[in-house]
Design an enzyme around this catalytic site. Structure first.
Site, PDB file in Angstrom:
ATOM      1  N   GLU A 115       4.530  -0.593  10.479  1.00 42.46           N
ATOM      2  CA  GLU A 115       4.012  -0.797   8.524  1.00 42.46           C
ATOM      3  C   GLU A 115       5.005   0.028   7.379  1.00 42.46           C
ATOM      4  O   GLU A 115       5.266   0.975   8.110  1.00 42.46           O
ATOM      5  CB  GLU A 115       3.137  -0.503   8.561  1.00 42.46           C
ATOM      6  N   GLU A 126      -7.412  -5.365  -0.139  1.00 42.59           N
ATOM      7  CA  GLU A 126      -8.516  -6.021   1.073  1.00 42.59           C
ATOM      8  C   GLU A 126     -10.063  -4.850   0.623  1.00 42.59           C
ATOM      9  O   GLU A 126      -9.814  -3.572   1.144  1.00 42.59           O
ATOM     10  CB  GLU A 126      -7.897  -5.845   2.075  1.00 42.59           C
ATOM     11  N   LYS A 157     -12.265  -2.739   3.157  1.00 37.81           N
ATOM     12  CA  LYS A 157     -12.150  -1.212   4.217  1.00 37.81           C
ATOM     13  C   LYS A 157     -12.182  -0.057   3.497  1.00 37.81           C
ATOM     14  O   LYS A 157     -12.527  -0.400   2.447  1.00 37.81           O
ATOM     15  CB  LYS A 157     -10.066  -1.220   4.053  1.00 37.81           C
ATOM     16  N   GLU A 203      -6.768   2.756   0.094  1.00 42.33           N
ATOM     17  CA  GLU A 203      -6.926   1.688   1.745  1.00 42.33           C
ATOM     18  C   GLU A 203      -7.217   0.289   1.178  1.00 42.33           C
ATOM     19  O   GLU A 203      -6.852  -0.249   1.991  1.00 42.33           O
ATOM     20  CB  GLU A 203      -8.108   1.927   1.580  1.00 42.33           C
TER      21      GLU A 203
END
Ligand SMILES: *[C@@H]1O[C@H](CO)[C@@H](O)[C@H](O)[C@H]1NC(C)=O
Ligand SMILES: *[C@@H]1O[C@H](CO)[C@@H](O)[C@H](O)[C@H]1NC(C)=O
Ligand SMILES: *[C@@H]1O[C@H](CO)[C@@H](O)[C@H](O)[C@H]1NC(C)=O
Ligand SMILES: *[C@@H]1O[C@H](CO)[C@@H](O)[C@H](O)[C@H]1NC(C)=O
Length: 473
Positions: free
Chosen positions: A273, A328, A331, A337
């Protein structure tokens, strides 16, 4: 002329062999994207995979092994990396038969797909002190899966796991040569892991975010250094005499130093990542579209160049994944985030990027919006209940916050300074602000509260009721 079935089979196998051989000679470098699915509004898999391809991704990485997603990825022509959930590690480490069964039921359908090359066993397992028993089980689980893969004709699949930068003592990368693995994980997991990776010619996959190191130290580390932008800034490592032009090389070399310190200098490094958030809350800085686009474009160019790091020049032929395909919304935690995506859930691009790294000149992209929040917000912030928030859910969040520290909630109790107005929303805004003020500098202290809260710059205090605030930075 018709070919007999056996000749067809031979021909087919020859074709598959040639496909395998072609892939084997491909450069080991590629940049893929993490296909996280913690959103309630994401497009169907075939659309998501097409978006990944349109961004130049060579592969997608999953956090589990959902059969629907794996099948879609397998027929997409992209590389794909399944993940073994952390919860399965105890059973897979305890039993070869369990590992055999997992491989048979999950990966056997893709035996003939040469684009299945990596398997991640667990995600940041060594970052979680609440499941310490898994630390010693990690490598045995990997070894059982490695054996099972070979038994099922999947010997080409490299088994690895992902490590957060918190695998290093204090997450310290200053200077890179000071990188050293935490003593609580080094014997129980890291040394066996490095030995396994060395033996199986696999990679150590790390999650390396210059964004977090920069935000923790933005008064000292220049932003262009974290964004891999050309600048005059150089970081000199007195331990090695090496000079660094960007924080990604700098952080990767800190991991190399730690590996060497643990006696395994030869293990190949890869990136599970990396990335940069495209937006965040008012108390987060540097999270914007300009920086996210700049970072990911520069990473693509840098990795494709094969330049390597100062400690391993020319050695940066490695698989790597940008986090993430989508913003997203499910999250938790800070606003950043939920904003790591290359794409919005409605499939429009947050910004243009070519992960293949072939597009090198910044001028070949359309202009980016200017960054407006590269420094911490200079004033105070409060945490308010969102308008129209579900009252039952708000009450639950207040109860949980008061459980963390009961005294925080005294002012809204009958007779307290902030009891009036006696409404769920007003009480919650006070409690959310107080909780955030109390815990913002610690893990778990964000103005989020299950998505029911929002930050504000306007002081909600009234009369003798003063709301606790947070000062960012
Ligand atoms: C697998 O992913 C699909 C598509 O996103 C989803 O609909 C399904 O619920 C998932 N299945 C499991 C078992 O998580
Ligand atoms: C910040 O950077 C300096 C060197 O530039 C280093 O000494 C210090 O440890 C860093 N702090 C953190 C929290 O990374
Ligand atoms: C997609 O979503 C983003 C973020 O919510 C929005 O700014 C954009 O206008 C949307 N695009 C389309 C085509 O609806
Ligand atoms: C409101 O929140 C409660 C508790 O979280 C939940 O059970 C309920 O379904 C929610 N109602 C609506 C309309 O979303």
């Amino acid at each position: 002329m018709t070919m007999s079935p056996s000749i067809v089979v031979v021909a087919l196998n020859l074709l598959l062999f040639l496909a395998d051989a072609a892939l084997a000679t491909e450069p080991a470098h590629f940049l893929g994207v993490s296909y996280g699915t913690l959103g309630d509004d994401l497009p169907p898999p075939h659309v998501a995979l097409e978006l990944a391809r349109s961004a130049g991704a060579a592969a997608v990485r999953f956090y589990d092994s959902n059969a629907t997603l794996l099948a879609a990825a397998s027929s997409s022509g992209l590389g794909f990396v399944p993940g073994v959930p952390n919860e399965l590690i105890p059973s897979l480490s305890a039993s070869r038969r369990a590992a055999d069964a997992w491989v048979a039921s999950t990966l056997l359908p893709f035996r003939r797909n040469p684009r299945l090359r990596y398997l991640f066993v667990g995600n940041e397992v060594l970052s979680d002190p609440t499941t310490k028993s898994r630390w010693s089980q990690l490598v045995p689980a990997m070894a059982n899966l490695h054996r099972a893969l070979r038994r099922h004709g999947l010997g080409r699949v490299k088994v690895s796991t992902t490590l957060g930068m918190d695998a290093l003592v204090g997450q310290n990368v200053f200077p890179p040569s000071a990188g050293v693995f935490r003593p609580d994980i080094v014997d129980v997991a890291v040394r066996p892991l490095l030995a396994f990776l060395e033996r199986t010619e696999s990679y150590l996959f790390v999650d390396t975010y210059t964004y977090f190191t920069w935000t923790a130290n933005h008064t000292v580390v220049p932003l262009p250094y974290a964004l891999l932008e050309a600048s005059k800034f150089r970081y000199h490592d007195p331990g090695t005499g090496l000079s660094y032009t960007n924080l990604l090389d700098h952080m990767l070399d800190a991991v190399v130093a730690a590996m060497c310190g643990a006696g395994h200098c030869g293990v190949k490094l890869a990136l599970a990542e990396t990335g940069w958030p495209n937006a965040g809350d008012l108390d987060q800085f540097g999270a914007n579209v300009r920086n996210a686009a700049t970072y990911n474009r520069n990473v693509a160019r840098h990795l494709a160049s094969g330049a390597g790091t100062p400690r391993r020049p020319g050695m940066m032929r490695m698989p790597a994944f940008v986090f993430a395909l989508f913003n997203e919304d499910l999250k938790g935690g800070p606003g950043t985030e939920r904003h790591w995506g290359l794409f919005y859930p409605n499939s429009s691009a947050v910004y243009e990027v070519d992960l293949s790294g072939r597009r090198t000149a910044a001028s070949s992209y359309p202009p980016l919006p200017p960054a407006t929040n590269d420094a911490p917000y200079p004033g105070k912030l409060w945490c308010m209940t969102k308008k129209l928030a579900n009252g039952t859910a708000v009450r639950e969040q207040v109860a949980a916050a008061c459980k963390d520290e009961a005294a925080l909630c005294d002012p809204v109790r009958p007779g307290g300074r902030c009891h009036l107005p006696d409404t769920v929303a007003a009480h919650a805004s006070y409690v959310f602000s107080a909780h955030w003020n109390r815990f913002s500098k610690q893990y778990g202290g964000w103005c989020y509260f299950a998505g029911l809260a929002v930050e504000t710059t306007i002081d909600p205090s009234h009369g003798s009721c003063r709301y606790p605030s947070v000062i960012p930075g």
